[in-house]
Write a protein that holds these residues in place. Structure first.
Motif, PDB file in Angstrom:
ATOM      1  N   ALA A   2     -36.811  -2.560  29.097  1.00 16.91           N
ATOM      2  CA  ALA A   2     -35.536  -2.193  28.482  1.00 16.91           C
ATOM      3  C   ALA A   2     -35.101  -3.344  27.572  1.00 16.91           C
ATOM      4  CB  ALA A   2     -34.474  -1.923  29.541  1.00 16.91           C
ATOM      5  N   VAL A   3     -34.159  -3.051  26.701  1.00 14.08           N
ATOM      6  CA  VAL A   3     -33.662  -4.049  25.750  1.00 14.08           C
ATOM      7  C   VAL A   3     -32.177  -4.262  25.990  1.00 14.08           C
ATOM      8  CG1 VAL A   3     -33.264  -4.557  23.305  1.00 14.08           C
ATOM      9  CG2 VAL A   3     -35.343  -3.337  24.006  1.00 14.08           C
ATOM     10  N   LEU A   4     -31.782  -5.520  26.128  1.00 16.48           N
ATOM     11  CA  LEU A   4     -30.373  -5.911  26.128  1.00 16.48           C
ATOM     12  C   LEU A   4     -30.196  -6.780  24.892  1.00 16.48           C
ATOM     13  CD1 LEU A   4     -29.736  -7.006  29.827  1.00 16.48           C
ATOM     14  CD2 LEU A   4     -28.938  -4.933  28.722  1.00 16.48           C
ATOM     15  N   ALA A   5     -29.369  -6.360  23.963  1.00 22.43           N
ATOM     16  CA  ALA A   5     -29.162  -7.114  22.720  1.00 22.43           C
ATOM     17  C   ALA A   5     -27.686  -7.466  22.578  1.00 22.43           C
ATOM     18  CB  ALA A   5     -29.632  -6.302  21.533  1.00 22.43           C
ATOM     19  N   PHE A   6     -27.426  -8.741  22.455  1.00 26.50           N
ATOM     20  CA  PHE A   6     -26.065  -9.234  22.294  1.00 26.50           C
ATOM     21  C   PHE A   6     -25.897  -9.761  20.869  1.00 26.50           C
ATOM     22  CE2 PHE A   6     -26.767  -9.193  26.766  1.00 26.50           C
ATOM     23  CZ  PHE A   6     -25.542  -8.927  27.334  1.00 26.50           C
ATOM     24  N   SER A   7     -25.023  -9.122  20.113  1.00 24.47           N
ATOM     25  CA  SER A   7     -24.725  -9.493  18.719  1.00 24.47           C
ATOM     26  C   SER A   7     -25.959  -9.520  17.829  1.00 24.47           C
ATOM     27  CB  SER A   7     -24.005 -10.849  18.682  1.00 24.47           C
ATOM     28  OG  SER A   7     -22.799 -10.817  19.405  1.00 24.47           O
ATOM     29  N   PRO A   8     -26.755  -8.447  17.841  1.00 21.13           N
ATOM     30  CA  PRO A   8     -27.921  -8.439  16.953  1.00 21.13           C
ATOM     31  C   PRO A   8     -27.479  -8.264  15.505  1.00 21.13           C
ATOM     32  CG  PRO A   8     -27.669  -6.295  17.944  1.00 21.13           C
ATOM     33  CD  PRO A   8     -26.628  -7.191  18.593  1.00 21.13           C
ATOM     34  N   GLY A   9     -28.307  -8.728  14.609  1.00 25.05           N
ATOM     35  CA  GLY A   9     -28.011  -8.573  13.188  1.00 25.05           C
ATOM     36  C   GLY A   9     -29.207  -8.980  12.360  1.00 25.05           C
ATOM     37  N   GLU A  10     -29.090  -8.784  11.088  1.00 24.35           N
ATOM     38  CA  GLU A  10     -30.160  -9.147  10.154  1.00 24.35           C
ATOM     39  C   GLU A  10     -30.053 -10.633   9.820  1.00 24.35           C
ATOM     40  OE1 GLU A  10     -32.679  -7.430   9.467  1.00 24.35           O
ATOM     41  OE2 GLU A  10     -32.067  -5.394   9.951  1.00 24.35           O
ATOM     42  N   TYR A  11     -30.349 -11.473  10.792  1.00 23.53           N
ATOM     43  CA  TYR A  11     -30.223 -12.921  10.627  1.00 23.53           C
ATOM     44  C   TYR A  11     -31.476 -13.547  10.026  1.00 23.53           C
ATOM     45  CZ  TYR A  11     -26.417 -12.039  13.903  1.00 23.53           C
ATOM     46  OH  TYR A  11     -25.293 -11.540  14.515  1.00 23.53           O
ATOM     47  N   PHE A  12     -32.610 -12.851  10.067  1.00 22.10           N
ATOM     48  CA  PHE A  12     -33.867 -13.398   9.566  1.00 22.10           C
ATOM     49  C   PHE A  12     -34.885 -12.277   9.397  1.00 22.10           C
ATOM     50  CE2 PHE A  12     -33.807 -13.617  14.178  1.00 22.10           C
ATOM     51  CZ  PHE A  12     -34.994 -12.989  14.524  1.00 22.10           C
ATOM     52  N   THR A  27     -38.496   2.372  21.760  1.00 23.82           N
ATOM     53  CA  THR A  27     -38.454   3.619  22.526  1.00 23.82           C
ATOM     54  C   THR A  27     -37.945   3.382  23.947  1.00 23.82           C
ATOM     55  OG1 THR A  27     -40.773   3.336  23.138  1.00 23.82           O
ATOM     56  CG2 THR A  27     -40.302   4.694  21.183  1.00 23.82           C
ATOM     57  N   GLN A  28     -37.846   2.116  24.338  1.00 28.73           N
ATOM     58  CA  GLN A  28     -37.333   1.772  25.662  1.00 28.73           C
ATOM     59  C   GLN A  28     -35.810   1.972  25.686  1.00 28.73           C
ATOM     60  OE1 GLN A  28     -38.975  -0.283  23.623  1.00 28.73           O
ATOM     61  NE2 GLN A  28     -40.894  -0.767  24.615  1.00 28.73           N
ATOM     62  N   PRO A  29     -35.231   2.068  26.879  1.00 28.18           N
ATOM     63  CA  PRO A  29     -33.776   2.099  26.968  1.00 28.18           C
ATOM     64  C   PRO A  29     -33.191   0.841  26.311  1.00 28.18           C
ATOM     65  CG  PRO A  29     -34.748   2.683  29.063  1.00 28.18           C
ATOM     66  CD  PRO A  29     -35.862   2.189  28.192  1.00 28.18           C
ATOM     67  N   VAL A  30     -32.091   1.004  25.613  1.00 27.40           N
ATOM     68  CA  VAL A  30     -31.507  -0.122  24.886  1.00 27.40           C
ATOM     69  C   VAL A  30     -29.996  -0.188  25.097  1.00 27.40           C
ATOM     70  CG1 VAL A  30     -31.291   1.193  22.737  1.00 27.40           C
ATOM     71  CG2 VAL A  30     -31.395  -1.277  22.633  1.00 27.40           C
ATOM     72  N   PHE A  31     -29.504  -1.398  25.225  1.00 22.95           N
ATOM     73  CA  PHE A  31     -28.073  -1.690  25.349  1.00 22.95           C
ATOM     74  C   PHE A  31     -27.730  -2.697  24.266  1.00 22.95           C
ATOM     75  CE2 PHE A  31     -24.635  -4.422  26.768  1.00 22.95           C
ATOM     76  CZ  PHE A  31     -23.685  -3.534  27.239  1.00 22.95           C
ATOM     77  N   ILE A  32     -26.755  -2.374  23.426  1.00 27.93           N
ATOM     78  CA  ILE A  32     -26.316  -3.296  22.374  1.00 27.93           C
ATOM     79  C   ILE A  32     -24.825  -3.505  22.495  1.00 27.93           C
ATOM     80  CG2 ILE A  32     -26.071  -3.678  19.891  1.00 27.93           C
ATOM     81  CD1 ILE A  32     -28.548  -1.993  19.450  1.00 27.93           C
ATOM     82  N   THR A  33     -24.422  -4.774  22.393  1.00 31.17           N
ATOM     83  CA  THR A  33     -23.004  -5.123  22.405  1.00 31.17           C
ATOM     84  C   THR A  33     -22.771  -6.330  21.516  1.00 31.17           C
ATOM     85  OG1 THR A  33     -21.068  -5.476  23.798  1.00 31.17           O
ATOM     86  CG2 THR A  33     -23.082  -6.655  24.423  1.00 31.17           C
ATOM     87  N   SER A  34     -21.511  -6.619  21.283  1.00 24.93           N
ATOM     88  CA  SER A  34     -21.116  -7.751  20.448  1.00 24.93           C
ATOM     89  C   SER A  34     -19.607  -7.914  20.538  1.00 24.93           C
ATOM     90  CB  SER A  34     -21.504  -7.482  18.990  1.00 24.93           C
ATOM     91  OG  SER A  34     -20.733  -6.406  18.470  1.00 24.93           O
ATOM     92  N   ALA A  35     -19.087  -8.828  19.734  1.00 28.41           N
ATOM     93  CA  ALA A  35     -17.640  -8.890  19.543  1.00 28.41           C
ATOM     94  C   ALA A  35     -17.245  -7.640  18.752  1.00 28.41           C
ATOM     95  CB  ALA A  35     -17.258 -10.142  18.768  1.00 28.41           C
ATOM     96  N   LYS A  36     -16.016  -7.226  18.868  1.00 27.49           N
ATOM     97  CA  LYS A  36     -15.547  -6.030  18.154  1.00 27.49           C
ATOM     98  C   LYS A  36     -15.781  -6.167  16.646  1.00 27.49           C
ATOM     99  CE  LYS A  36     -11.982  -3.672  19.560  1.00 27.49           C
ATOM    100  NZ  LYS A  36     -10.658  -3.141  19.877  1.00 27.49           N
ATOM    101  N   SER A  37     -15.528  -7.338  16.104  1.00 26.23           N
ATOM    102  CA  SER A  37     -15.655  -7.560  14.659  1.00 26.23           C
ATOM    103  C   SER A  37     -17.103  -7.537  14.178  1.00 26.23           C
ATOM    104  CB  SER A  37     -15.020  -8.895  14.267  1.00 26.23           C
ATOM    105  OG  SER A  37     -15.727  -9.962  14.881  1.00 26.23           O
ATOM    106  N   GLU A  38     -18.062  -7.603  15.088  1.00 23.99           N
ATOM    107  CA  GLU A  38     -19.480  -7.620  14.705  1.00 23.99           C
ATOM    108  C   GLU A  38     -20.141  -6.241  14.734  1.00 23.99           C
ATOM    109  OE1 GLU A  38     -20.970 -11.946  16.226  1.00 23.99           O
ATOM    110  OE2 GLU A  38     -20.624 -10.411  17.768  1.00 23.99           O
TER     111      GLU A  38
END
Length: 91
Positions: A2-12, A27-38
């Motif tokens: 599974a994927v846990l992604a915190f504040s992902p973005g096009e950083y590189f 295709t794995q289960p994914v969880f994405i979160t961040s600050a509201k502004s992100e």
């Protein structure tokens, strides 16, 4: 598994591909979160993820960048923990 992604973005780029290009292969289960502004930084990326089990969490409060959202010193860390825990229990 599974994927846990915190504040992902096009950083590189990696191997001349954007992060969104790789996101199309998740295709794995994914969880994405961040600050509201992100949220705008990752919402387009999230739309291309083909996983059938995807959870996108935006906090009620403004939140913080990255996995530091889970740190007990973060004002609304429990809100993040509740979302992460619910995702993990659903696996």
């Amino acid at each position: 598994d599974a994927v846990l992604a915190f504040s992902p973005g096009e950083y590189f780029k990696f191997e001349n591909k954007r992060i969104a290009d790789y996101a199309k292969e998740i295709t794995q289960p994914v969880f994405i979160t961040s600050a509201k502004s992100e949220e705008r930084d990752w919402s387009a990326m999230a739309k291309v993820i083909p996983s059938k089990q995807a959870t996108y969490f935006v906090p009620q409060d403004r939140g913080v960048h990255g996995s530091s959202a889970l740190h007990e010193a973060t004002a609304n860390s429990q809100e993040y923990w509740d979302a992460v825990t619910a995702f993990l229990k659903a696996l």
